[in-house]
Scaffold this motif. Structure first.
Motif, PDB file in Angstrom:
ATOM      1  N   THR A 188      27.664   5.955  56.648  1.00 47.71           N
ATOM      2  CA  THR A 188      28.121   4.634  56.212  1.00 47.71           C
ATOM      3  C   THR A 188      27.013   3.912  55.467  1.00 47.71           C
ATOM      4  OG1 THR A 188      29.463   4.558  58.204  1.00 47.71           O
ATOM      5  CG2 THR A 188      29.166   2.505  57.014  1.00 47.71           C
ATOM      6  N   THR A 337      37.288   2.095  53.383  1.00 49.11           N
ATOM      7  CA  THR A 337      37.753   3.350  53.965  1.00 49.11           C
ATOM      8  C   THR A 337      38.251   4.341  52.933  1.00 49.11           C
ATOM      9  OG1 THR A 337      38.526   2.014  55.796  1.00 49.11           O
ATOM     10  CG2 THR A 337      39.215   4.298  55.751  1.00 49.11           C
ATOM     11  N   THR A 362      34.609   4.375  59.184  1.00 44.15           N
ATOM     12  CA  THR A 362      36.015   4.064  58.919  1.00 44.15           C
ATOM     13  C   THR A 362      36.805   5.318  58.599  1.00 44.15           C
ATOM     14  OG1 THR A 362      35.354   3.582  56.668  1.00 44.15           O
ATOM     15  CG2 THR A 362      35.599   1.728  58.150  1.00 44.15           C
ATOM     16  N   ALA A 363      36.189   6.231  57.825  1.00 45.17           N
ATOM     17  CA  ALA A 363      36.893   7.454  57.477  1.00 45.17           C
ATOM     18  C   ALA A 363      37.205   8.260  58.732  1.00 45.17           C
ATOM     19  CB  ALA A 363      36.058   8.280  56.510  1.00 45.17           C
ATOM     20  N   VAL A 366      40.172   6.875  60.604  1.00 47.40           N
ATOM     21  CA  VAL A 366      41.418   7.295  59.958  1.00 47.40           C
ATOM     22  C   VAL A 366      41.778   8.712  60.376  1.00 47.40           C
ATOM     23  CG1 VAL A 366      42.471   7.859  57.757  1.00 47.40           C
ATOM     24  CG2 VAL A 366      41.160   5.774  57.985  1.00 47.40           C
TER      25      VAL A 366
END
Lengths: 413, 284
Positions: A188, A337, A362-363, A366
């Motif tokens: 990140t 994201t 964030t990825a 998901v």
């Protein structure tokens, strides 16, 4: 006066919407049960079927007599109910009117009452947002706590290996070792850093141009065009990054002898940087414009050139505001994201090489939550822990940014 | 620009004097007076609107010239022509000729930045930079490269603050933010900042209108001292101030220079009816 009438009426409508199914359903099901006994299929399903037939969504021909009977009853009940509802609605209106009328004396401070109502209404509106935020935080905390029952907090925060897939497939190996969040936060930060490397200079320079050099006619065209960048959906940025920028990087890297992965932090970071430019340029432009003109004139009258004035007076004066803008942009970059999912890959590599594929917090959230999931496995719960951590980080950044911006605002009072 | 007093330019300023003497209302300047700056037929337009019409005036060296007149009469506009601050305003057009020591300050080869180094300006509202007191005064010397070492800059700062009679008040807090000073102190700081680059002319645009009477008196005293070294042009709304501090006064009215002369003559024996009406308080 209208308020006195309308308020009880609206209350009745709201109550009705909540209460109606509870009233009607047992009655209908009771008749269905009494006529046909307990048939196959869950009661809930039957009730749904009845409702659908009544509404004409399903053809009634295939249904049994018992069901049709229930449908008829449902319909008549609905009729009665809506009648009752209308009566209650009107009564509430009349009662409200009566009460309002009684109150309507010369001394009655009607306008103040309306003010009170407006205040209450506005308060309620703002409470919606606040309560939603609070409940989101609560959900995050509760679920994250469940996660930390499986995985110790320190392993999560300081672990160097992230592979939730392995953990769920082979429980006996022990899930604790695979939930180290460090690679995610490193990824990140790497992508956010690349993005800021792009966005800060470009955003700042375009803000300076817009605020100090551009003629009003140029400015009125350029500024909205820059802001359009902020309106492009991130998915579009994402496939731009994945399909255009990433192959380009591979090609360019190949020609100068560097081996770039087809999904790289660089591609995601560059495109994310472009996405963030309008945040920085627009906010910084406002901040620079807020610097009093008298300072500008003062510096020019001292014999400073325009760029000297900008460097030595305007930028120092607006630096806190610009820092605030940058921090807001950082928190946006960290929370982004879609671009990362599409362009940076999903492999949790702990690397500082921007040409390799990395992944972000964030990825990962998901990928963890896409598809069917059990909600008690550490893998799924890890998403909440990640979300909570991310929330804390961006909250802290936003808080800092707001504080800086506010201090700046007080400066010229 | 600083070494322009050549034989040629002296000739030019004599020519200017002759031209001005032809004007109907300009009083013949005293013999043996240096003309520092001179305007000939200056007209200023903001877009289509004409703000100044055919202004001709001589500014005497090492004197205080006051420009008075009702609001919107163009006196501040004229002041800004003298250091080309109107260049900053969009849509502003200037006709005519303004010279300083005989050199046209609107000539293409003139460096505006160094012109403004020679013609300093103090504004209506004190506008110290959001920096320390020291850095405010050091700003000009630093950008013009007058001093390289910290010692030299410090010397300039102390000297300028002393000249602006502010040093005693702030010597213990030179590195505190300048915005913490009182309004009168801020204005004296702005004067110190302006004289730190050692200009030849000092323009003051209503420097006391935001100050109380005591601070005003201090600034006026300061102006008396400064006129030994600088040529000062002050725009003011206060006729008392003009009569107290200035040697020469110009009266602007509706974009024209109605009358210019010694302060004594303007206030005691005005030639122009508009001047008389304004000074006696009939309008304005």
């Amino acid at each position: 006066m209208v308020l006195w009438c309308a308020m009880p009426m609206i209350m009745v409508v709201l109550c009705w919407l909540v209460v109606e199914p509870w009233f009607v359903r047992p009655i209908v099901m009771q008749t269905l049960g009494s006529v046909a006994g307990q048939q196959a299929g869950a009661p809930a399903f039957q009730y749904l079927e009845i409702r659908n037939i009544a509404a004409g969504v399903l053809p009634g021909t295939s249904a049994s007599d018992a069901v049709m009977h229930a449908v008829e009853q449902y319909k008549s009940l609905l009729r009665t109910a809506s009648m009752a509802f209308s009566v209650m609605f009107l009564m509430a209106g009349v009662l409200g009117f009566y009460r309002g009328y009684k109150k309507l004396t010369v001394d009655f401070p009607a306008r103040e009452q309306v003010e009170k109502f407006v205040r209450f209404f506005l308060l309620a509106s703002s409470m919606v947002a606040i309560l939603t935020t609070l409940s989101i935080v609560l959900a995050l905390v509760v679920e994250a706590l469940r996660f930390f029952k499986h995985v110790p907090l320190l392993d999560f925060l300081l672990g160097l290996k992230w592979s939730p897939q392995v953990a769920i497939r082979a429980d006996q190996v022990g899930s604790s070792g695979a939930f180290g969040a460090i690679p995610l936060f490193a990824g990140t930060l790497l992508i956010a850093f690349i993005a800021m490397l792009v966005a800060v200079p470009i955003g700042l320079f375009s803000a300076i141009y817009l605020a100090e050099y551009a003629r009003p006619s140029v400015r009125s065209v350029t500024k909205p065009m820059l802001e359009i960048l902020a309106g492009i959906p991130t998915v579009v940025y994402g496939f731009f990054a994945a399909l255009t920028v990433a192959p380009l990087i591979v090609k360019v890297g190949g020609t100068i002898g560097l081996n770039a992965s087809s999904e790289s932090a660089l591609a995601a970071g560059l495109v994310m940087g472009v996405m963030i430019i309008p945040f920085i340029s627009s906010l910084s432009d406002d901040v620079i414009n807020a610097v009093p003109t008298s300072l500008r004139f003062g510096s020019l009258a001292m014999g400073a050139t325009r760029s000297e004035t900008i460097r030595k007076v305007i930028l120092p004066a607006s630096l806190p505001g610009i820092m605030g803008a940058i921090l807001l942009a950082v928190s946006r970059a960290i929370g982004e994201t879609m671009i990362v999912v599409m362009a940076a890959g999903l492999a949790a590599n702990l690397t500082a090489n921007p040409l390799e594929s990395v992944t972000t917090v964030t990825a990962q959230i998901v990928t963890i939550l896409v598809g069917d999931q059990e909600f008690d496995s550490p893998k799924t719960l890890a998403a909440f822990a990640l979300g909570l951590t991310l929330f804390c980080v961006t909250l802290a950044l936003n808080f800092l940014a707001l504080k800086i911006v506010r201090r700046y605002e007080e400066r010229y009072d | 620009m600083s070494s322009v007093m050549t034989a040629e330019t002296t000739e030019a300023s004599e020519k200017v004097i002759n031209q001005v003497q032809d004007g109907p209302i300009v009083v013949r300047p005293e013999k043996g007076v240096d003309i520092k700056m001179s305007a000939e037929g200056v007209s200023v337009f903001y877009g289509d609107k004409q703000a100044l019409d055919d202004i001709s005036i001589d500014i005497h060296s090492k004197q205080i010239t006051a420009l008075i007149g009702p609001s919107g009469c163009g006196k501040s506009t004229f002041l800004r022509c003298l250091n080309r601050m109107n260049d900053v305003v969009g849509g502003c057009r200037i006709n005519g000729r303004i010279t300083m020591d005989g050199e046209d300050i609107y000539a293409p080869r003139v460096d505006v930045a160094s012109l403004r180094g020679q013609v300093g300006m103090v504004f209506q509202k004190p506008n110290p930079f959001p920096k320390s007191i020291f850095d405010n005064v050091a700003y000009g010397p630093r950008i013009h490269g007058y001093a390289q070492h910290r010692d030299e800059i410090e010397e300039i700062v102390v000297r300028s603050l002393s000249k602006a009679s502010l040093f005693e008040e702030v010597k213990d807090r030179l590195h505190d933010p300048a915005t913490g000073l009182s309004g009168g102190q801020q204005q004296r700081l702005c004067i110190a900042r302006a004289i730190a680059v050692n200009p030849e002319v000092l323009l003051m645009d209503e420097p006391c209108s935001a100050l109380d009477p005591i601070a005003t008196a201090r600034i006026e005293d300061l102006m008396w001292e400064l006129k030994e070294k600088f040529t000062i042009i002050i725009v003011t709304h206060s006729m008392q101030q003009a009569s107290r501090v200035s040697q020469r006064t110009g009266f602007f009215h509706m974009g024209v220079l109605a009358e210019v002369g010694t302060t004594e003559q303007i206030f005691q024996n005005p030639v122009d009816n508009r001047t008389r009406d304004y000074i006696t308080g009939r309008f304005g």
